[in-house]
Scaffold this active site. Sequence first.
Site, PDB file in Angstrom:
ATOM      1  N   CYS A 160      36.210   7.950   2.294  1.00 29.47           N
ATOM      2  CA  CYS A 160      36.741   7.418   3.507  1.00 29.47           C
ATOM      3  C   CYS A 160      37.658   8.547   4.222  1.00 29.47           C
ATOM      4  O   CYS A 160      38.879   8.611   3.861  1.00 29.47           O
ATOM      5  CB  CYS A 160      37.562   6.565   3.146  1.00 29.47           C
ATOM      6  SG  CYS A 160      38.642   5.528   4.742  1.00 29.47           S
ATOM      7  N   CYS A 215      40.452   7.173   6.076  1.00 24.40           N
ATOM      8  CA  CYS A 215      41.887   7.115   5.185  1.00 24.40           C
ATOM      9  C   CYS A 215      42.456   8.197   4.791  1.00 24.40           C
ATOM     10  O   CYS A 215      43.624   8.375   4.521  1.00 24.40           O
ATOM     11  CB  CYS A 215      41.339   6.152   3.941  1.00 24.40           C
ATOM     12  SG  CYS A 215      40.201   4.898   4.086  1.00 24.40           S
ATOM     13  N   ASP A 216      41.682   9.358   4.375  1.00 23.04           N
ATOM     14  CA  ASP A 216      42.283  10.447   3.754  1.00 23.04           C
ATOM     15  C   ASP A 216      41.931  11.815   4.427  1.00 23.04           C
ATOM     16  O   ASP A 216      42.715  12.916   3.827  1.00 23.04           O
ATOM     17  CB  ASP A 216      41.283  10.690   2.459  1.00 23.04           C
ATOM     18  CG  ASP A 216      41.740   9.214   1.348  1.00 23.04           C
ATOM     19  OD1 ASP A 216      42.674   8.757   1.424  1.00 23.04           O
ATOM     20  OD2 ASP A 216      40.765   9.071   0.671  1.00 23.04           O
TER      21      ASP A 216
END
Length: 315
Positions: free
Chosen positions: A132, A135-136
């Site tokens: 992701c 997300c990261d």
Amino acid sequence: MEKVVILGTGPSGLTAAIYLARANMKPIVIEGYQPGGQLTLTTEVENFPGFIDGIMGPELMENMRKQAERFGAEFRRGWVTNVDFSKKPYKLQVNGLGEIETEALILSTGASAKLLNIPGEVGNIGRGVSTCATCDGFFFRGKKVIIVGGGDSAMEEANFLTKFASEVIVVHRRNELRASKIMQDRARNNPKISWQLNKTPIEVLAGEKGVTGFKVLNNETNEEEIIQTDGIFVAIGHTPNTAFLNGQIDTDETGYINVVPGTTETNIPGVFACGDVQDKKYRQAITAAGTGCMAALDAEKYLEENSVHDWSKSL
Ligand code: NAP
């Protein structure tokens, strides 16, 4: 017979549980093998509104669960193997729990990111391997990262990652990309993106501090090569978790549940879908939570109008 059952305990299922429990609907929540869903695989979540300093994914999910329990949601551990939507009440066969009958059902079983299934991959999730970018990506400021895949997701995530990374390398197993032309052009015009095409992933290499490199097979020369990198983002697609429905709900050709636009209604009255199992576009915790809220309100309204059981006597 149950009034309403929720399948899945990611942000969508747990939000539906909070709303239904708070409305005194006594939802039964079935949690499978990965309670909390995809967020339990991430580390820090920095974009869920309300947490100024971010929150760890597993903690966020644990909090949502406790919030649902506080209002009376009941959690049961089991794995749904079969469903019968041919007549009401609907029947669920659940490993470990037997048969459950319910008037309404919320499907929030999510989607799973596909993995490469190569050595070093799973063990380094959260240590440089991610599924992701949204997300990261932030954790890779000024670093060199790889994105694996040749579809729209890979192109989109490659572009997104250039906001943080110093260099983004797209590794794809063929010479041609699967992505739409517009997405390809956008990535090709980005000077921070370079290309390693016709390279098949073989192994994720890592040291004590995490990922250090990516071993690939050059399909032209048939030789192995190592690409140095700080992070590897796998963007080779998602699989919606709908196989257990055995075709009893309308889905698109890739298995995502079709809902009536603007609602969470499926083609089966009283069966609602929320979260990633019906969303291949946004796939965010906050959008999943939003549709979970919608599913709870849709289910509540459905039960008010259609319930054959006088629940006031048994609640
Ligand atoms: P996808 O279109 O299925 O592409 C997956 C890519 O991963 C393909 O290039 C595939 O290679 C590669 N791949 C699959 N398994 C692999 C493996 N084991 N090893 C190495 N490579 C592997 O998936 P997606 O990109 O997630 O897109 C899914 C759907 O969402 C598509 O319909 C897409 O258009 C849509 N989407 C749209 C947008 C947008 O419009 N903004 C953004 C994201 C996604 P091959 O090409 O060789 O098969």
